[in-house]
Design an enzyme around this catalytic site. Structure first.
Site, PDB file in Angstrom:
ATOM      1  N   LYS A  22     -43.761  56.722 -35.462  1.00  0.00           N
ATOM      2  CA  LYS A  22     -42.418  56.838 -35.264  1.00  0.00           C
ATOM      3  C   LYS A  22     -41.453  55.679 -36.206  1.00  0.00           C
ATOM      4  O   LYS A  22     -40.918  55.723 -36.787  1.00  0.00           O
ATOM      5  CB  LYS A  22     -41.370  56.689 -33.796  1.00  0.00           C
ATOM      6  CG  LYS A  22     -40.185  55.630 -34.308  1.00  0.00           C
ATOM      7  CD  LYS A  22     -39.560  55.279 -32.834  1.00  0.00           C
ATOM      8  CE  LYS A  22     -40.301  54.004 -32.196  1.00  0.00           C
ATOM      9  NZ  LYS A  22     -39.197  52.817 -32.446  1.00  0.00           N
ATOM     10  N   ASN A  23     -42.160  54.851 -34.996  1.00  0.00           N
ATOM     11  CA  ASN A  23     -42.039  53.351 -36.797  1.00  0.00           C
ATOM     12  C   ASN A  23     -42.551  53.607 -38.395  1.00  0.00           C
ATOM     13  O   ASN A  23     -42.213  52.972 -39.096  1.00  0.00           O
ATOM     14  CB  ASN A  23     -42.679  51.854 -36.133  1.00  0.00           C
ATOM     15  CG  ASN A  23     -41.207  51.572 -34.906  1.00  0.00           C
ATOM     16  OD1 ASN A  23     -40.493  52.229 -34.576  1.00  0.00           O
ATOM     17  ND2 ASN A  23     -42.250  51.066 -33.670  1.00  0.00           N
ATOM     18  N   ARG A  94     -31.466  50.068 -35.414  1.00  0.00           N
ATOM     19  CA  ARG A  94     -31.028  48.862 -36.097  1.00  0.00           C
ATOM     20  C   ARG A  94     -32.960  48.715 -37.065  1.00  0.00           C
ATOM     21  O   ARG A  94     -31.895  48.539 -38.292  1.00  0.00           O
ATOM     22  CB  ARG A  94     -32.779  48.155 -35.131  1.00  0.00           C
ATOM     23  CG  ARG A  94     -31.372  47.659 -34.417  1.00  0.00           C
ATOM     24  CD  ARG A  94     -32.530  46.036 -33.220  1.00  0.00           C
ATOM     25  NE  ARG A  94     -32.816  45.119 -34.124  1.00  0.00           N
ATOM     26  CZ  ARG A  94     -32.264  43.865 -34.903  1.00  0.00           C
ATOM     27  NH1 ARG A  94     -30.494  44.034 -33.394  1.00  0.00           N
ATOM     28  NH2 ARG A  94     -32.218  42.722 -35.571  1.00  0.00           N
ATOM     29  N   CYS A 118     -30.223  42.393 -29.532  1.00  0.00           N
ATOM     30  CA  CYS A 118     -30.270  44.622 -28.600  1.00  0.00           C
ATOM     31  C   CYS A 118     -31.417  43.992 -27.488  1.00  0.00           C
ATOM     32  O   CYS A 118     -31.300  42.181 -26.747  1.00  0.00           O
ATOM     33  CB  CYS A 118     -31.332  44.832 -29.448  1.00  0.00           C
ATOM     34  SG  CYS A 118     -33.182  45.154 -29.129  1.00  0.00           S
ATOM     35  N   ARG A 123     -32.942  39.924 -32.354  1.00  0.00           N
ATOM     36  CA  ARG A 123     -33.391  40.038 -33.482  1.00  0.00           C
ATOM     37  C   ARG A 123     -32.552  39.737 -34.792  1.00  0.00           C
ATOM     38  O   ARG A 123     -31.821  41.432 -34.919  1.00  0.00           O
ATOM     39  CB  ARG A 123     -33.539  41.459 -33.344  1.00  0.00           C
ATOM     40  CG  ARG A 123     -34.233  41.812 -31.568  1.00  0.00           C
ATOM     41  CD  ARG A 123     -35.157  43.061 -32.024  1.00  0.00           C
ATOM     42  NE  ARG A 123     -35.389  43.728 -32.834  1.00  0.00           N
ATOM     43  CZ  ARG A 123     -35.840  45.085 -32.526  1.00  0.00           C
ATOM     44  NH1 ARG A 123     -35.698  45.399 -31.240  1.00  0.00           N
ATOM     45  NH2 ARG A 123     -36.700  45.238 -34.073  1.00  0.00           N
ATOM     46  N   PRO A 124     -32.461  38.675 -35.225  1.00  0.00           N
ATOM     47  CA  PRO A 124     -31.928  38.857 -36.891  1.00  0.00           C
ATOM     48  C   PRO A 124     -32.787  39.359 -37.898  1.00  0.00           C
ATOM     49  O   PRO A 124     -33.237  39.502 -37.853  1.00  0.00           O
ATOM     50  CB  PRO A 124     -31.891  36.871 -36.612  1.00  0.00           C
ATOM     51  CG  PRO A 124     -33.209  36.494 -35.795  1.00  0.00           C
ATOM     52  CD  PRO A 124     -33.219  37.802 -35.891  1.00  0.00           C
ATOM     53  N   VAL A 125     -31.687  39.396 -38.842  1.00  0.00           N
ATOM     54  CA  VAL A 125     -32.276  40.333 -39.624  1.00  0.00           C
ATOM     55  C   VAL A 125     -31.717  39.535 -41.309  1.00  0.00           C
ATOM     56  O   VAL A 125     -31.792  39.699 -42.536  1.00  0.00           O
ATOM     57  CB  VAL A 125     -31.447  41.764 -40.632  1.00  0.00           C
ATOM     58  CG1 VAL A 125     -31.160  42.787 -39.208  1.00  0.00           C
ATOM     59  CG2 VAL A 125     -29.496  41.521 -40.530  1.00  0.00           C
ATOM     60  N   ASP A 126     -32.451  38.157 -40.951  1.00  0.00           N
ATOM     61  CA  ASP A 126     -32.176  37.398 -42.066  1.00  0.00           C
ATOM     62  C   ASP A 126     -33.120  37.081 -43.074  1.00  0.00           C
ATOM     63  O   ASP A 126     -32.755  36.732 -44.200  1.00  0.00           O
ATOM     64  CB  ASP A 126     -31.768  35.649 -41.392  1.00  0.00           C
ATOM     65  CG  ASP A 126     -33.341  35.072 -40.347  1.00  0.00           C
ATOM     66  OD1 ASP A 126     -34.010  35.952 -39.366  1.00  0.00           O
ATOM     67  OD2 ASP A 126     -33.571  34.018 -40.764  1.00  0.00           O
ATOM     68  N   LEU A 127     -34.700  37.524 -42.677  1.00  0.00           N
ATOM     69  CA  LEU A 127     -34.897  37.539 -43.326  1.00  0.00           C
ATOM     70  C   LEU A 127     -35.545  37.973 -44.210  1.00  0.00           C
ATOM     71  O   LEU A 127     -35.675  38.736 -45.634  1.00  0.00           O
ATOM     72  CB  LEU A 127     -36.957  37.636 -42.941  1.00  0.00           C
ATOM     73  CG  LEU A 127     -36.959  36.540 -41.869  1.00  0.00           C
ATOM     74  CD1 LEU A 127     -38.299  37.166 -40.985  1.00  0.00           C
ATOM     75  CD2 LEU A 127     -37.209  34.781 -41.905  1.00  0.00           C
ATOM     76  N   ASP A 309     -45.567  45.773 -28.661  1.00  0.00           N
ATOM     77  CA  ASP A 309     -45.475  46.939 -28.436  1.00  0.00           C
ATOM     78  C   ASP A 309     -46.449  47.833 -27.111  1.00  0.00           C
ATOM     79  O   ASP A 309     -45.710  48.768 -26.877  1.00  0.00           O
ATOM     80  CB  ASP A 309     -44.693  48.537 -29.562  1.00  0.00           C
ATOM     81  CG  ASP A 309     -43.268  48.282 -30.713  1.00  0.00           C
ATOM     82  OD1 ASP A 309     -42.682  46.849 -29.848  1.00  0.00           O
ATOM     83  OD2 ASP A 309     -43.386  48.728 -31.646  1.00  0.00           O
ATOM     84  N   ILE A 331     -43.539  37.901 -29.633  1.00  0.00           N
ATOM     85  CA  ILE A 331     -43.071  38.037 -30.439  1.00  0.00           C
ATOM     86  C   ILE A 331     -41.361  38.316 -30.425  1.00  0.00           C
ATOM     87  O   ILE A 331     -40.667  37.683 -31.539  1.00  0.00           O
ATOM     88  CB  ILE A 331     -43.313  39.575 -30.814  1.00  0.00           C
ATOM     89  CG1 ILE A 331     -44.108  39.610 -31.285  1.00  0.00           C
ATOM     90  CG2 ILE A 331     -42.560  40.235 -32.268  1.00  0.00           C
ATOM     91  CD1 ILE A 331     -45.301  38.794 -32.919  1.00  0.00           C
ATOM     92  N   ARG A 401     -36.814  58.018 -27.129  1.00  0.00           N
ATOM     93  CA  ARG A 401     -36.124  57.327 -29.209  1.00  0.00           C
ATOM     94  C   ARG A 401     -37.854  57.974 -29.654  1.00  0.00           C
ATOM     95  O   ARG A 401     -37.802  57.308 -30.384  1.00  0.00           O
ATOM     96  CB  ARG A 401     -36.049  56.370 -28.569  1.00  0.00           C
ATOM     97  CG  ARG A 401     -34.413  56.282 -28.363  1.00  0.00           C
ATOM     98  CD  ARG A 401     -34.054  54.654 -28.127  1.00  0.00           C
ATOM     99  NE  ARG A 401     -33.619  54.356 -29.490  1.00  0.00           N
ATOM    100  CZ  ARG A 401     -32.662  53.440 -30.065  1.00  0.00           C
ATOM    101  NH1 ARG A 401     -32.221  53.233 -28.945  1.00  0.00           N
ATOM    102  NH2 ARG A 401     -32.973  52.817 -31.492  1.00  0.00           N
TER     103      ARG A 401
END
Ligand code: EPZ
Length: 435
Positions: A22-23, A94, A118, A123-127, A309, A331, A401
């Site tokens: 999936k990922n 996401r 979430c 879970r920021p997306v700054d990177l 995971d 994590i 999912r």
């Protein structure tokens, strides 16, 4: 809303086919946005997250057809008609943020909703944003959206040093760098097999990439990319999850298409727990080595470490192991939501911050339980396989999912597991972004 009912039914035996990851697939699909030529993905998993990514890509003008009963995705972005990823899709998934890099690289501009928090953490997306900025992008955060622009219509190669390892940020930067002008070096890059798979696919499309699978990835930007056909790598998390089914029940199962190199750190812990894992011509065979499973200590880490995971599933196993185990989640800050649910089934788990201490019990007992994310829900199913009596797992949309036909795969090995249909589709239910 569907529910899954599992009744403990003794040792599982048989074979389970492992699907495409999936990922990996969620990062591969946005690669279509980089090229006017078709991209075909084979061995695609049939999951609601994949359908959601297809919906997002279609909203941008890409054509996405599902062939061979959903196992092949034919994607084409000959002409894009949009550059905006709407909040309504991004908040549900996401991984939608992965269209930002490719849109910016191909069109020179993009507007993508910010995903928000979430169930498993902030879970920021700054990177992701910092990497694109380093490549010359001008970003404006307003109305809950990232408005991004590449001056002169093209990103430029840059040295990007990630302060911490991020799978998604590495993928976004890698996708974007393929069409940037000049050379990009990604340092402290994620080394996950999904990154390696993405790099391979992009290379087949004509990208010039080296070093994937190590902490330094180098990308020499090209003017355009072509088409390709790419087979999605096997899902190492699905593999690890189903490897635990014979262990928790005391049976023996072959995981078809499984590869040891995808799950080395996990297998190391299984060995320490007294589990026998063998690579065969068909995949991986798993069973208890000496009848009992022993307690082990586990700390999650980026690849090649123990995957976050698989933490919830490992906790289910260790709930019935002999002795006391210590599970540390490094994590995500809130990824023990399955612990109280497992406790409802009789597990003895004490959570203090990022550490869970699990004291093995002889036998779990079935109970009605519910999960807050994908891996948590499958951990409850694993626990249900080993429990006495009936476990009813609600909020099954989380499971859909990321696990294809879970009841068929486990049922074929002797599990007593059935889905009770309720109202509402997985897509409609999936309000909490996880992937
Ligand atoms: C990917 O998420 C996976 N999702 C997750 O799988 C997986 O748990 C995670 O990698 C870690 O292996 C997909 O691939 C679609 P990260 P991602 O960026 O990319 C922090 C599942 O169950 N961070 O590697 O979002 C972040 O908060 C899902 O299939 C920042 O601070 O994870 C986390 O603490 C769940 N800023 C850490 O880095 C950023 O900009 C690692 O996250 C990005 C991340």
């Amino acid at each position: 809303m569907d529910r899954i009912v599992v009744t403990g039914n003794g040792p599982l035996s048989g074979a389970i086919q492992i699907s495409g990851a999936k990922n990996a697939c969620l990062a591969l699909m946005p690669a279509t946005l980089l090229s006017e030529s078709p991209l075909t993905l084979t061995n695609a998993p049939r999951l609601s997250d994949i359908r959601m990514m297809a919906t997002l890509l279609r909203s941008l003008g890409a054509e996405v057809s599902s062939l061979a009963d959903g196992k092949v995705l034919a994607l084409s972005s000959h002409a894009l008609t949009g550059s905006r990823a709407e909040y309504d899709i991004v908040r549900k998934m996401r991984a939608s943020i992965l269209v930002l890099g490719p849109l910016l690289a191909r069109l020179g501009h993009a507007e993508v909703s910010l995903p928000g928090g979430c169930a498993i953490g902030a879970r920021p997306v700054d990177l992701h944003l910092r990497a694109l900025e380093a490549m010359g992008a001008e970003l404006d955060l307003r109305d809950g959206y990232v408005h991004a622009r590449a001056p002169g219509g093209r990103l430029k190669g840059a040295r990007v040093v990630f302060p911490l390892v991020s799978v998604g940020a590495t993928e976004n930067a890698l996708l974007a760098a393929t069409l940037a002008k000049g050379t990009t070096v990604l340092e402290n890059a994620a080394r996950e097999p999904e990154i390696v798979d993405l790099a391979r696919c992009l290379r087949a499309m004509g990208a010039r990439i080296g070093g994937e699978g190590t902490a330094t990835i180098t990308v020499e930007g090209v003017d355009s990319l072509g088409g390709a056909t790419h087979e999605v790598v096997a899902d190492r998390i699905e593999l690890g999850t189903y490897m635990l089914a014979p262990v928790i029940t005391g049976g023996e199962v072959d995981l078809l298409g499984g590869r040891l190199d995808l799950v080395e750190a996990f297998v190391e812990k299984l060995h320490a727990a007294d589990v026998e894992v063998t690579q065969t011509n068909r995949g991986i065979r798993v069973k208890r080595a000496n009848g009992v499973v022993r307690a082990v200590d586990v700390a999650t880490a980026p690849f090649p470490g123990f995957p976050t995971d698989l933490q919830a599933q490992m906790m289910a196993l260790l709930s019935t192991a002999q002795g006391v185990s210590r599970l540390e989640e490094t994590i995500f800050e809130n990824r023990f939501m399955h612990a109280p649910e497992l406790a409802r089934m009789g597990a003895r788990i004490d959570v203090q911050g990022g550490v869970a201490t699990v004291t093995g019990v002889e036998r779990l007992k079935g109970a009605p339980v519910m999960a807050t994310d994908l891996r948590a829900s499958v951990s409850l199913i694993l626990a249900g396989l080993a429990a006495e009596g009936e476990t009813v797992v609600s909020r099954v949309y989380h499971l859909d999912r990321g696990y294809e036909r879970v009841e068929e795969k486990l049922g074929a090995c002797g599990a007593k597991i059935e889905r009770i249909a309720g109202e509402g589709s997985a897509e409609a239910m999936a309000e909490e972004g996880v992937s």
